[in-house]
Design a protein around this motif. Structure first.
Motif, PDB file in Angstrom:
ATOM      1  N   ARG A  40       0.826  -1.213   0.000  1.00  0.00           N
ATOM      2  CA  ARG A  40       0.000   0.000   0.000  1.00  0.00           C
ATOM      3  C   ARG A  40       0.858   1.260   0.000  1.00  0.00           C
ATOM      4  O   ARG A  40       0.486   2.295  -0.530  1.00  0.00           O
ATOM      5  N   GLY A 108     -11.960  19.333  -3.366  1.00  0.00           N
ATOM      6  CA  GLY A 108     -11.869  17.887  -3.566  1.00  0.00           C
ATOM      7  C   GLY A 108     -11.644  17.126  -2.274  1.00  0.00           C
ATOM      8  O   GLY A 108     -11.566  15.904  -2.278  1.00  0.00           O
ATOM      9  N   ALA A 130     -10.118  12.472   7.683  1.00  0.00           N
ATOM     10  CA  ALA A 130     -10.558  12.261   6.291  1.00  0.00           C
ATOM     11  C   ALA A 130      -9.414  11.730   5.433  1.00  0.00           C
ATOM     12  O   ALA A 130      -9.650  11.148   4.373  1.00  0.00           O
ATOM     13  N   ILE A 246     -13.514   3.904  -0.437  1.00  0.00           N
ATOM     14  CA  ILE A 246     -12.081   4.219  -0.535  1.00  0.00           C
ATOM     15  C   ILE A 246     -11.957   5.692  -0.921  1.00  0.00           C
ATOM     16  O   ILE A 246     -12.575   6.115  -1.910  1.00  0.00           O
ATOM     17  N   PRO A 310      -6.555  15.314  -4.862  1.00  0.00           N
ATOM     18  CA  PRO A 310      -6.946  16.731  -4.823  1.00  0.00           C
ATOM     19  C   PRO A 310      -5.888  17.725  -4.317  1.00  0.00           C
ATOM     20  O   PRO A 310      -5.963  18.904  -4.640  1.00  0.00           O
ATOM     21  N   ALA A 341      -1.648   2.329  -4.950  1.00  0.00           N
ATOM     22  CA  ALA A 341      -1.951   2.096  -3.524  1.00  0.00           C
ATOM     23  C   ALA A 341      -3.431   1.788  -3.346  1.00  0.00           C
ATOM     24  O   ALA A 341      -3.821   0.912  -2.557  1.00  0.00           O
TER      25      ALA A 341
END
Ligand SMILES: Cc1cc2nc3c(=O)[nH]c(=O)nc-3n(C[C@H](O)[C@H](O)[C@H](O)COP(=O)(O)O)c2cc1C
Length: 384
Positions: A40, A108, A130, A246, A310, A341
């Protein structure tokens, strides 16, 4: 029932997940969880933070001698950068709340909507949770699910099939994972991957970012997972929710997905076959292994469209949260392209959903019980 919760802020002390409902007797290889965490963090286009920290999981409960106890399994990933953030992010009254304040919401991101909704003066209080950093611990959860699925012969793999406008040749099968992860963008099409790397380099030069498409393949999935009987038991619905959760995922399709809308019924639907000894099957797999919300015994194929990152090195226009002046958005450390990822995250979350419907169907408090229920079911299928 299999369920999990995660907690933790991006620059907090640690990310934590608690999984409940795993059967006892499941032997877990912690290094396999760490391997998925490493994947990842890799992939061409990631930012500096990824080289700063190597994620490793610690198990706090639920495991003894590498074997699950049937009790809640707690997974912890420490933030290796915590010493640089502990004063700003301290949970007690000593926190330096006037440092690293974010007042320039990024288009975004959740910054603006979250700040308004949760009545925050400092938008850091939104972006910390977030942030896609949370997906690290979700990958750890998915890595546990993958190990559970392996006992039933089910394998799941996430692949990159497009970055920007570069499209890979699409084959709906799992490839050797060593080969896949040696590829800089985790794409099975080596030729296309060279163009993808180039596209990322060009976006980076311009201070811009790129999105793409990921595909998750699950092989060995038995017929009969999920259900047609109620909306929230449909497996396609559960997968869509999981993949859509996701960060940066903006569209999900199953099998032919959006292309199905352009075809005639006669071109799309998978004709049914029967072979002595093998039972029922299909001539094609446009349905992506799911019909009526139920797996049909074919390979499960799901895709997700990821928007471009973003946070931009050449930031977009925004408005200061406090002064209301026109400014440019904040620049946190950012990736140029996180599609590789995201493919790992998508693999993990798909494995989770499949593991949870497997446990729903086959149950059991000990893995032996689950396996024996599964064997019985396979025997019943052979009579059909
Ligand atoms: C693995 C991964 C890494 C990400 N890295 C970044 C990043 O470095 N910078 C950024 O602005 N967004 C990054 N994102 C995307 C944002 O987290 C996401 O766009 C944002 O939280 C808003 O959510 P939404 O796009 O789903 O609306 C990443 C997403 C994923 C899946």
């Amino acid at each position: 029932m299999l369920r999990f919760l995660t907690a933790g802020e991006s620059h907090g002390k640690a990310l934590v997940a608690i999984i409940e409902g795993l059967p006892a007797g499941l032997k877990l290889d912690i290094e396999k969880i760490n391997l998925l965490l490493k994947r990842r963090q890799g992939g061409y286009g990631r930012g500096k933070r990824m080289s700063l920290e190597e994620d490793r999981v610690e198990i706090f409960s639920g495991l003894r001698g590498s074997v699950t106890l049937g009790t809640p399994l707690t997974l912890v990933i420490y933030n290796r950068d915590w010493q640089n953030w502990q004063e700003v992010m301290a949970p007690d009254a000593e926190a330096l709340l006037t440092e690293r304040v974010v007042t320039r919401p990024r288009p975004g991101h959740a910054d603006l909507a979250g700040g308004l909704k949760y009545r925050q003066d400092d938008l850091r209080n939104i972006l910390e949770r977030a942030s896609a950093r949370e997906t690290a611990v979700r990958v750890a959860v998915g890595a546990v699910a993958e190990q559970l699925l392996s006992f039933f012969g089910i394998e799941v793999q996430g692949q990159v099939v497009a970055i920007g406008d570069v499209q890979a040749k699409r084959e709906e099968k799992i490839i050797d994972s060593k080969l896949l992860y040696e590829n800089p963008v985790y794409c099975p099409d080596q030729e296309a991957s060279l163009l993808m790397v180039k596209a990322i380099e060009e976006a980076k030069k311009r201070g811009d970012s790129l999105g793409g498409v990921i595909q998750v393949i699950a092989e060995g999935v038995p017929v009969g997972l999920g259900s047609h009987v109620h909306w929230d038991r449909r497996l396609d619905g559960q997968l869509a929710q999981a993949l859509m959760s996701i960060p940066s995922s903006k569209g999900v399709e199953i099998g032919s997905g959006f292309a199905a809308a352009t075809l005639f019924g006669s071109q799309l639907h998978d004709e049914i076959t029967y072979q002595q000894g093998e039972g029922f099957g299909h001539r094609t797999n446009h349905a992506g292994g799911i019909e009526g919300g139920i797996t049909n015994g074919e390979t499960v194929v799901v895709r997700a469209a990821m928007k471009p990152i973003p946070t931009l090195a050449q930031p977009l226009a925004s408005v200061d949260w406090q002064t209301k002046e026109a400014i440019t958005a904040a620049v946190e450390r950012a990736d140029v392209c996180a599609v590789p990822a995201a493919a790992v995250v998508a693999e993990a979350i798909t494995a989770w959903v499949l593991a949870s419907v497997m446990m729903e169907k086959f149950g059991g408090d000990h893995l032996e019980e689950t396996l024996s229920n599964f064997e019985n079911y396979l025997q019943y299928l052979q009579t059909k």
